[in-house]
Write a protein that holds these residues in place. Structure first.
Motif, PDB file in Angstrom:
ATOM      1  N   LEU A  89       0.901  -4.182  -0.889  1.00 26.48           N
ATOM      2  CA  LEU A  89       1.103  -4.048   0.558  1.00 26.48           C
ATOM      3  C   LEU A  89       2.621  -4.087   0.775  1.00 26.48           C
ATOM      4  N   GLY A  90       3.161  -5.252   1.015  1.00 26.21           N
ATOM      5  CA  GLY A  90       4.617  -5.393   1.166  1.00 26.21           C
ATOM      6  C   GLY A  90       5.069  -5.128   2.580  1.00 26.21           C
ATOM      7  N   ASP A  91       6.338  -5.444   2.841  1.00 29.81           N
ATOM      8  CA  ASP A  91       6.918  -5.225   4.176  1.00 29.81           C
ATOM      9  C   ASP A  91       7.052  -3.725   4.436  1.00 29.81           C
ATOM     10  N   ARG A 122       3.924   3.148   2.842  1.00 36.63           N
ATOM     11  CA  ARG A 122       2.822   4.099   2.629  1.00 36.63           C
ATOM     12  C   ARG A 122       2.826   5.139   3.746  1.00 36.63           C
ATOM     13  N   ASP A 125       4.843   4.430   9.815  1.00 36.85           N
ATOM     14  CA  ASP A 125       6.162   4.899  10.263  1.00 36.85           C
ATOM     15  C   ASP A 125       7.201   3.794  10.307  1.00 36.85           C
ATOM     16  N   ARG A 165       1.182   6.692  18.708  1.00 35.17           N
ATOM     17  CA  ARG A 165      -0.056   6.028  18.292  1.00 35.17           C
ATOM     18  C   ARG A 165      -1.189   6.857  18.897  1.00 35.17           C
ATOM     19  N   ASP A 252      -2.669 -11.883   2.661  1.00 35.34           N
ATOM     20  CA  ASP A 252      -1.273 -11.498   2.932  1.00 35.34           C
ATOM     21  C   ASP A 252      -0.800 -12.045   4.277  1.00 35.34           C
ATOM     22  N   ASP A 262       1.639 -13.506  11.702  1.00 38.45           N
ATOM     23  CA  ASP A 262       1.054 -12.190  12.019  1.00 38.45           C
ATOM     24  C   ASP A 262       0.044 -12.250  13.157  1.00 38.45           C
TER      25      ASP A 262
HETATM   26  P1  AMP Z   1      -0.507  -6.387   8.996  1.00 35.59           P
HETATM   27  O1  AMP Z   1      -1.692  -5.741   9.603  1.00 35.59           O
HETATM   28  O2  AMP Z   1       0.638  -6.536   9.963  1.00 35.59           O
HETATM   29  O3  AMP Z   1      -0.794  -7.651   8.275  1.00 35.59           O
HETATM   30  O4  AMP Z   1       0.033  -5.343   7.917  1.00 35.59           O
HETATM   31  C1  AMP Z   1      -0.655  -4.956   6.770  1.00 35.59           C
HETATM   32  C2  AMP Z   1       0.214  -4.021   5.954  1.00 35.59           C
HETATM   33  O5  AMP Z   1       0.432  -2.786   6.653  1.00 35.59           O
HETATM   34  C3  AMP Z   1       1.595  -4.570   5.644  1.00 35.59           C
HETATM   35  O6  AMP Z   1       1.940  -4.121   4.353  1.00 35.59           O
HETATM   36  C4  AMP Z   1       2.444  -3.919   6.690  1.00 35.59           C
HETATM   37  O7  AMP Z   1       3.805  -3.854   6.318  1.00 35.59           O
HETATM   38  C5  AMP Z   1       1.828  -2.547   6.792  1.00 35.59           C
HETATM   39  N1  AMP Z   1       2.089  -1.894   8.086  1.00 35.59           N
HETATM   40  C6  AMP Z   1       1.558  -2.241   9.281  1.00 35.59           C
HETATM   41  N2  AMP Z   1       2.024  -1.428  10.254  1.00 35.59           N
HETATM   42  C7  AMP Z   1       2.879  -0.542   9.676  1.00 35.59           C
HETATM   43  C8  AMP Z   1       3.677   0.543  10.146  1.00 35.59           C
HETATM   44  N3  AMP Z   1       3.700   0.896  11.423  1.00 35.59           N
HETATM   45  N4  AMP Z   1       4.410   1.213   9.243  1.00 35.59           N
HETATM   46  C9  AMP Z   1       4.399   0.872   7.934  1.00 35.59           C
HETATM   47  N5  AMP Z   1       3.671  -0.135   7.427  1.00 35.59           N
HETATM   48  C10 AMP Z   1       2.909  -0.841   8.282  1.00 35.59           C
END
Ligand code: AMP
Ligand code: MG
Length: 494
Positions: A89-91, A122, A125, A165, A252, A262
């Motif tokens: 996953l990652g930032d 991935r 955006d 979106r 995560d 989160d």
């Molecule tokens: P979350 O739902 O915030 O816990 O995110 C889950 C994963 O999706 C994490 O790796 C986030 O960095 C990635 N992610 C969520 N929203 C976006 C976005 N708009 N662009 C890129 N990655 C995202």
């Protein structure tokens, strides 16, 4: 005149091996505008409030200009999402700018969220919508003021971009502060790749940064698991006592520091029911209100798996030792829950025998579709028997069993030593009069989106700074939603 912005950044995470992150700079958003700076938090972090509000400050907070000493990076992590393992996953839309110390020498991460794409994005955006940023600001600051360990909001900015979106929304940047952004999924990232040395490096880093006392333990890694489990058990008990539903307790989204992180589809319950789910993607109620303690234990078990080889070179022995730690989780949770729920009904030294009284109250609340927050707040003054017979009769809309419950409660309170007035005051310190209710959060977001007005947002974050102060009974922040205002579902909103 340009005001100088100097921040004493430290970058201990950036000193870890390269596999832990990807270094990169934030994307430059076109025309950032500061919506809100959390001045109290800025001061706590020894940051210069005037400088942060200046042009240079906004350039820094929006990621357009790197502050001297900052070494921005996107953290690598994996995670179980709804029970399914995702190895990377990652930032994907966040960047760690670095760490700062507060006046007591405590270390905090400063992170930008919505600052653009990273190697972990991935198909995303890397952006964040205004709605999701306002939501995280309100709820995380609300949680913190309620006393719940939580990541915090340092600032919210408009990026100047429109982002796509279901429709085009204003883009925004959230500046987040946390004791650290290390997650159970960070451990899983290295464990899944068989990188034992890096799991050890990470465990040692977490011990050094968050739990230095465990170094003295006979088995420090086992002690680490134990203390992290305690923190999670206590955290979830705290959520339960406030009617909070996280909504997406993936590994995560579970921190090693024990902070709530989160704020996506999270929600505070209005009407009490243990099966309550708000998240639009939680189809099977995995993260329902009443299931949160089970899930926290499940998440701790996933952490434990990554630590096995550190606990004992012999796997069978390691499993046995780890089981002995995890088996304590339900008791850690129950103890914390009992204590918190007991105090909510005015009992100072809650024992196991009080669980029935608390459980029966919750049963009455479910049967009468009682508002979680307001019921407990009303119980504060209703603890004085003589002055509140009508109030008591009305509380559960004529549920027959309620009279019996009040009788048992009165008897139980007689055994506690507190004076009645003192008890009311103590109860009001743990039963908030206001919480970030869904419809209020939604209203603040809609006002910003439709009318470009941030008045409701400002109003609610200001009010939520003192959630235990008594407010007029007809106050809009106190009242549960009208039927047409009820928010049935919440969304991940990125
Ligand atoms: P979350 O739902 O915030 O816990 O995110 C889950 C994963 O999706 C994490 O790796 C986030 O960095 C990635 N992610 C969520 N929203 C976006 C976005 N708009 N662009 C890129 N990655 C995202
Ligand atoms: Mg997350």
């Amino acid at each position: 005149m340009r005001q100088a912005l100097t921040i004493s950044f430290q970058n201990t995470y950036a000193r870890l091996p390269g596999e832990f992150y990807a270094r990169l700079s934030p994307e430059k958003m076109p025309t950032p505008r500061l919506l809100k700076l959390n001045e109290d938090l800025a001061k706590k972090l020894q940051l210069d409030v005037d400088a942060l509000q200046s042009e240079a400050g906004i350039e820094f907070l929006s990621g357009r200009v790197e502050a001297e000493g900052s070494e921005p990076l996107a953290m690598a992590y994996a995670g179980h999402q709804f029970g399914h393992f995702v190895p990377q996953l990652g930032d994907g839309r966040a960047l760690l700018l670095g760490e700062v110390l507060d006046g007591q020498g405590r270390r905090y991460d400063i992170q930008l969220k919505g600052s653009g794409r990273t190697p972990f994005s991935r198909r995303g955006d890397g952006r964040a919508t205004l709605g999701s940023v306002l939501r995280e600001y309100i709820v995380s600051e609300g949680m913190s003021a309620l006393g719940v360990p939580s990541t915090r909001a340092l600032a919210a900015l408009l990026s100047g971009e429109g982002i796509m979106r279901e429709q085009v929304f204003p883009g925004a940047i959230f500046v987040r502060v946390a004791q650290s952004h290390i997650r159970v999924g960070t451990f899983q990232f290295f464990a899944a790749r068989g990188k034992k040395d890096l799991v050890k490096t990470l465990a040692d880093y977490v011990i050094e940064r968050h739990y230095p006392a465990v170094k003295e333990a006979e088995n420090p890694y086992l002690a680490l698991l134990d203390v992290v489990s305690q923190r999670q058990a206590n955290l979830v008990a705290h959520w339960m006592a406030l009617g909070f539903i996280h909504g997406v307790m993936n590994t995560d989204n579970t921190t090693l520091s024990g902070e709530t992180i989160d704020y996506g589809p999270c929600a505070f319950m209005d009407t009490y029911h243990p099966d309550t789910v708000y998240s639009s993607i939680d189809h099977h109620g995995r993260y329902a209100y009443g299931n949160q303690p089970n899930i926290a234990l499940w998440n701790m078990s996933r952490l434990a798996e990554t630590l096995l080889f550190l606990v004992d070179a012999n796997e069978d022995k390691a499993v046995k030792k780890i089981e002995q730690v995890l088996v304590k989780f339900p008791e850690y949770f129950s103890q914390s829950w009992r204590l918190r729920m007991g105090r909510k009904i005015g009992i100072q030294n809650t024992g196991e025998e009080d669980e029935k009284l608390i459980g029966d109250l919750l049963g009455l609340m479910a049967a009468s579709k009682a508002d979680f927050t307001n019921t407990f707040r009303r119980l504060c003054v209703l603890s004085i028997k003589e002055s509140s017979l009508t109030g008591r009769a009305n509380l559960f809309h004529g549920q027959e069993k309620s009279e019996d419950w009040f009788e048992r409660w009165d008897k139980r309170l007689e055994c506690d030593e507190m004076e009645p007035d003192e008890r009311v005051a103590a109860m009001q310190k743990v039963n908030p009069s206001i919480i970030p209710r869904n419809h209020l959060v939604e209203n603040a977001i809609q006002e910003a989106l439709r009318e470009n007005s941030f008045e409701a947002f400002e109003y609610i974050i200001d009010a939520l700074k003192t959630p235990f102060v008594e407010r007029p009974p007809r106050d809009k922040l106190v009242l549960p939603p009208e039927p047409q205002e009820v928010v049935e579902q919440t969304f991940c909103g990125t």
